[in-house]
Design a protein around this motif. Structure first.
Motif, mmCIF file in Angstrom:
data_model
loop_
_atom_site.group_PDB
_atom_site.id
_atom_site.type_symbol
_atom_site.label_atom_id
_atom_site.label_comp_id
_atom_site.label_asym_id
_atom_site.label_seq_id
_atom_site.Cartn_x
_atom_site.Cartn_y
_atom_site.Cartn_z
ATOM 1 N N THR A 105 0.849 -1.182 0.000
ATOM 2 C CA THR A 105 0.000 0.000 0.000
ATOM 3 C C THR A 105 0.893 1.242 0.000
ATOM 4 O OG1 THR A 105 -0.094 0.001 2.419
ATOM 5 C CG2 THR A 105 -1.832 -1.216 1.241
ATOM 6 N N SER A 255 -0.588 0.432 12.672
ATOM 7 C CA SER A 255 -1.498 1.494 12.246
ATOM 8 C C SER A 255 -1.262 2.809 12.977
ATOM 9 C CB SER A 255 -2.952 1.041 12.419
ATOM 10 O OG SER A 255 -3.255 0.004 11.500
ATOM 11 N N HIS A 297 -3.114 2.930 2.511
ATOM 12 C CA HIS A 297 -3.291 2.065 3.672
ATOM 13 C C HIS A 297 -4.533 2.547 4.439
ATOM 14 C CE1 HIS A 297 -2.605 0.316 7.634
ATOM 15 N NE2 HIS A 297 -1.729 -0.507 7.076
#
Length: 309
Positions: A105, A255, A297
């Motif tokens: 990504t 994340s 992402h």
């Protein structure tokens, strides 16, 4: 009441469906060759990341460029990497120089690279076709320039003697006439080329005529861009091929770290432009989300939505 950084990230990650943990730990940025803008941009990014996240141990890793960076990020040998869009497309599809698809990504489109095909100012060479039978450095092996250079030569059907030199070696080889041209993929102006220009004089070749065929064969990763007159000593503008640069994360990167990195890209964009760069080619917050050929992402997409309100 103003949101704290932690509360801000919690809200953004809730949108992405991710649990929050502090973005700590080692972050290696696979960059490029000394003297190139990948390294300069990566150093600025690392500095801004450390400023907002003191827990981060951010390192800039010198490499030979896009293809090597993609391999390192995919293998978990770097947490972030810079890559040209055409190299990323090849990685995702598993086409040469990659042997299998890599599911990657992106965090953002950070700036534009200019393909600079350079000859000596005193050279009789005026076009790519004039290089037939000549020695040409098409970038270091593992670089985006090498990937593009091979495609350009194949598309143009020009028979040259291909060498692969890192930038410093290619500059020395052109200066000493061991090669008759060098291809460099980078920002404007590239300091090593400015120094060569001051020493012997250089001229850039116009690549406009090859753009339609390149796009037909390899897709819309190639843009028509203009190198302004005066970028180097020559006063005349030159049209060439532009390729977007993307910042990509390792599939294993957390994340929270991705979200915090995106916030740095957006909120500290003006601090991420190398001092010697022409501003028009660099970080434009409006185009950050245009990461084709790779999707954003999910944590990056959530943070962009949050920052846009």
């Amino acid at each position: 009441m103003a949101l704290s950084r932690r509360s801000f990230l919690v809200g953004a990650l809730a949108v992405a469906g991710c649990s929050y943990s502090s973005p700590t730990g080692r972050v290696r940025i696979a960059a490029g060759e000394p003297g190139g803008f990948y390294v300069e941009f990566a150093r600025l990014l690392a500095g801004e990341m450390r400023a907002v996240e003191p827990e981060w141990r951010v390192e800039v890793v010198a490499t030979l460029g896009s293809v090597m960076n993609l391999s390192r990020v995919a293998a978990g040998e770097a947490e972030l990497g810079l890559t040209l869009a055409d190299a990323l497309a090849a990685a995702r599809s598993g086409t040469e120089p990659f042997t299998a698809p890599i599911d990657l990504t992106a965090l953002g489109r950070v700036y534009e690279n200019y393909m600079q095909l350079v000859v000596r100012a005193d050279s009789p060479i005026r076009t790519l076709a004039d290089l037939t039978g000549q020695h040409v450095s098409l970038g270091a092996s593992g670089s985006g320039a090498a990937l593009f250079g091979g495609r350009l030569i194949d598309t143009a059907d020009v028979r040259v003697i291909i060498d692969h030199h890192p930038l410093a070696d290619a500059v020395a080889a052109l200066r000493d006439t061991r090669v008759q041209a060098l291809l460099w993929s980078g920002g404007l102006p590239t300091p090593a080329l400015s120094e060569l220009d001051n020493a012997i004089g250089i001229r850039l070749l116009d690549l406009t005529s090859y753009i339609p065929a390149l796009r037909d064969r390899y897709g819309p990763v190639y843009d028509q861009v203009t190198i302004p007159g005066g970028t180097y000593q020559a006063p005349t503008p030159v049209t060439t091929v532009g390729v977007p640069n993307l910042l990509i994360p390792s599939p294993s990167l957390s994340s929270p770290t991705i979200a915090a990195t995106v916030r740095v890209l957006v909120e500290r964009a003006t601090n991420l432009v190398p001092q010697q760069a022409l501003g028009t080619q660099y970080l434009d917050v409006r185009s950050l989300i245009d990461t084709a050929p790779a999707p954003l992402h999910p944590a990056a997409a959530a943070m962009y939505r949050e920052l846009r309100g």
